[in-house]
Design a protein around this motif. Structure first.
Motif, PDB file in Angstrom:
ATOM      1  N   UNK A   1      -9.103  37.387  11.430  1.00  0.00           N
ATOM      2  CA  UNK A   1     -10.398  37.938  11.816  1.00  0.00           C
ATOM      3  C   UNK A   1     -10.953  38.629  10.573  1.00  0.00           C
ATOM      4  N   UNK A   2     -12.123  38.195  10.123  1.00  0.00           N
ATOM      5  CA  UNK A   2     -12.734  38.740   8.921  1.00  0.00           C
ATOM      6  C   UNK A   2     -13.875  39.661   9.314  1.00  0.00           C
ATOM      7  N   UNK A   3     -13.718  40.945   9.027  1.00  0.00           N
ATOM      8  CA  UNK A   3     -14.745  41.948   9.313  1.00  0.00           C
ATOM      9  C   UNK A   3     -15.432  42.274   7.997  1.00  0.00           C
ATOM     10  N   UNK A   4     -16.597  41.693   7.792  1.00  0.00           N
ATOM     11  CA  UNK A   4     -17.306  41.788   6.521  1.00  0.00           C
ATOM     12  C   UNK A   4     -18.421  42.831   6.571  1.00  0.00           C
ATOM     13  N   UNK A   5     -18.584  43.545   5.444  1.00  0.00           N
ATOM     14  CA  UNK A   5     -19.700  44.473   5.261  1.00  0.00           C
ATOM     15  C   UNK A   5     -20.145  44.325   3.806  1.00  0.00           C
ATOM     16  N   UNK A   6     -21.263  43.637   3.597  1.00  0.00           N
ATOM     17  CA  UNK A   6     -21.715  43.356   2.238  1.00  0.00           C
ATOM     18  C   UNK A   6     -20.723  42.462   1.524  1.00  0.00           C
ATOM     19  N   UNK A   7     -20.315  42.867   0.322  1.00  0.00           N
ATOM     20  CA  UNK A   7     -19.366  42.047  -0.443  1.00  0.00           C
ATOM     21  C   UNK A   7     -17.916  42.455  -0.194  1.00  0.00           C
ATOM     22  N   UNK A   8     -17.668  43.326   0.782  1.00  0.00           N
ATOM     23  CA  UNK A   8     -16.308  43.799   1.087  1.00  0.00           C
ATOM     24  C   UNK A   8     -15.920  43.369   2.502  1.00  0.00           C
ATOM     25  N   UNK A   9     -14.614  43.377   2.768  1.00  0.00           N
ATOM     26  CA  UNK A   9     -14.162  42.974   4.101  1.00  0.00           C
ATOM     27  C   UNK A   9     -12.740  43.436   4.365  1.00  0.00           C
ATOM     28  N   UNK A  10     -12.431  43.478   5.643  1.00  0.00           N
ATOM     29  CA  UNK A  10     -11.054  43.575   6.110  1.00  0.00           C
ATOM     30  C   UNK A  10     -10.695  42.207   6.652  1.00  0.00           C
ATOM     31  N   UNK A  11      -9.517  41.737   6.330  1.00  0.00           N
ATOM     32  CA  UNK A  11      -8.981  40.512   6.907  1.00  0.00           C
ATOM     33  C   UNK A  11      -7.779  40.916   7.745  1.00  0.00           C
ATOM     34  N   UNK A  12      -7.876  40.687   9.054  1.00  0.00           N
ATOM     35  CA  UNK A  12      -6.791  41.023   9.967  1.00  0.00           C
ATOM     36  C   UNK A  12      -6.085  39.735  10.347  1.00  0.00           C
ATOM     37  N   UNK A  13      -4.841  39.573   9.911  1.00  0.00           N
ATOM     38  CA  UNK A  13      -4.039  38.414  10.303  1.00  0.00           C
ATOM     39  C   UNK A  13      -3.342  38.767  11.604  1.00  0.00           C
ATOM     40  N   UNK A  14      -3.364  37.827  12.561  1.00  0.00           N
ATOM     41  CA  UNK A  14      -2.844  38.142  13.897  1.00  0.00           C
ATOM     42  C   UNK A  14      -2.159  36.940  14.536  1.00  0.00           C
ATOM     43  N   UNK A  15      -1.391  37.220  15.567  1.00  0.00           N
ATOM     44  CA  UNK A  15      -0.668  36.179  16.309  1.00  0.00           C
ATOM     45  C   UNK A  15      -1.358  35.814  17.620  1.00  0.00           C
TER      46      UNK A  15
ATOM     47  N   UNK B   1      -0.942  41.839   9.933  1.00  0.00           N
ATOM     48  CA  UNK B   1      -1.153  42.239   8.544  1.00  0.00           C
ATOM     49  C   UNK B   1      -2.630  42.513   8.338  1.00  0.00           C
ATOM     50  N   UNK B   2      -2.933  43.522   7.528  1.00  0.00           N
ATOM     51  CA  UNK B   2      -4.314  43.836   7.165  1.00  0.00           C
ATOM     52  C   UNK B   2      -4.458  43.718   5.656  1.00  0.00           C
ATOM     53  N   UNK B   3      -5.541  43.098   5.237  1.00  0.00           N
ATOM     54  CA  UNK B   3      -5.876  42.951   3.826  1.00  0.00           C
ATOM     55  C   UNK B   3      -7.296  43.474   3.669  1.00  0.00           C
ATOM     56  N   UNK B   4      -7.539  44.272   2.642  1.00  0.00           N
ATOM     57  CA  UNK B   4      -8.866  44.833   2.406  1.00  0.00           C
ATOM     58  C   UNK B   4      -9.292  44.522   0.984  1.00  0.00           C
TER      59      UNK B   4
ATOM     60  N   UNK C   1      -1.998  46.817  16.125  1.00  0.00           N
ATOM     61  CA  UNK C   1      -3.185  47.025  16.967  1.00  0.00           C
ATOM     62  C   UNK C   1      -3.481  45.753  17.758  1.00  0.00           C
ATOM     63  N   UNK C   2      -3.930  45.884  19.005  1.00  0.00           N
ATOM     64  CA  UNK C   2      -4.305  44.709  19.784  1.00  0.00           C
ATOM     65  C   UNK C   2      -5.534  44.023  19.171  1.00  0.00           C
ATOM     66  N   UNK C   3      -5.552  42.697  19.210  1.00  0.00           N
ATOM     67  CA  UNK C   3      -6.683  41.932  18.686  1.00  0.00           C
ATOM     68  C   UNK C   3      -7.977  42.328  19.395  1.00  0.00           C
ATOM     69  N   UNK C   4      -7.910  42.616  20.691  1.00  0.00           N
ATOM     70  CA  UNK C   4      -9.101  43.050  21.427  1.00  0.00           C
ATOM     71  C   UNK C   4      -9.708  44.315  20.813  1.00  0.00           C
ATOM     72  N   UNK C   5      -8.863  45.180  20.291  1.00  0.00           N
ATOM     73  CA  UNK C   5      -9.342  46.408  19.660  1.00  0.00           C
ATOM     74  C   UNK C   5     -10.121  46.084  18.376  1.00  0.00           C
TER      75      UNK C   5
END
Length: 160
Positions: free
Chosen positions: A120-134, A140-143, A93-97
């Motif tokens: 890019x860390x997208x946090x919601x409360x105590x949870x998050x998605x971590x999107x590693x990008x170039x 890579x996505x980590x949840x 996915x594009x980083x802009x997205x």
């Protein structure tokens, strides 16, 4: 990450899969695997597998996901293509997205002199998605738990 067992299947590279094979990862986990569940619970349910020739335990039915445990609890999932967030973000996915779908995302810079991706860390409360990008695309996505995602980013670990 000394308290965590960064063990996983070493998610294979992206490939072409049938249209119906896309799985969605939410901030609570997968449909049958919740963050915070113990290794013993997953093993008893037949979901956690350690009998395969991989770099760590794998999840039955989720070949593109690598679990990360801390103190015997599932704290993160490393995701491979075709896994997607409910907002449609996946490897490639594009980083802009990411910025469009998660406007309050936090930019994380990889330390200079390393061969690591920015995040890019997208946090919601105590949870998050971590999107590693170039800088252009998600690699890579980590949840999982936000503190563990941030710690993983800062310490530079990978599932193997």
């Amino acid at each position: 990450m000394t308290a965590a067992s960064i063990a996983g299947s070493g998610v294979p590279p992206s490939g072409t899969l049938p249209a119906g094979s896309v799985d969605v990862i939410g901030l609570n986990g997968l449909r049958n695997i919740e963050f915070g569940v113990t290794e013993d619970e997953l093993t008893a349910r037949g979901i956690l597998r350690t009998d395969l020739a991989a770099c760590g335990p794998t999840l039955a039915g989720h070949d593109m996901v690598s679990p990360v445990f801390a103190d015997d609890r599932l704290v993160l999932l490393w995701l491979g293509d075709p896994m997607r967030t409910p907002e449609g973000i996946t490897t490639g996915s594009p980083v802009d997205q990411v910025w469009d779908r998660y406007p309050s995302v936090t930019r994380l810079r990889a330390p200079q002199g390393t061969h690591r991706f920015d995040g890019l860390l997208a946090r919601s409360g105590d949870r998050a998605y971590l999107f590693l990008h170039d800088g252009r695309t998600v690699r890579k996505t980590i949840a999982g738990y936000a503190d563990w995602a941030r710690r993983l980013f800062e310490e530079g670990a990978d599932p193997c």
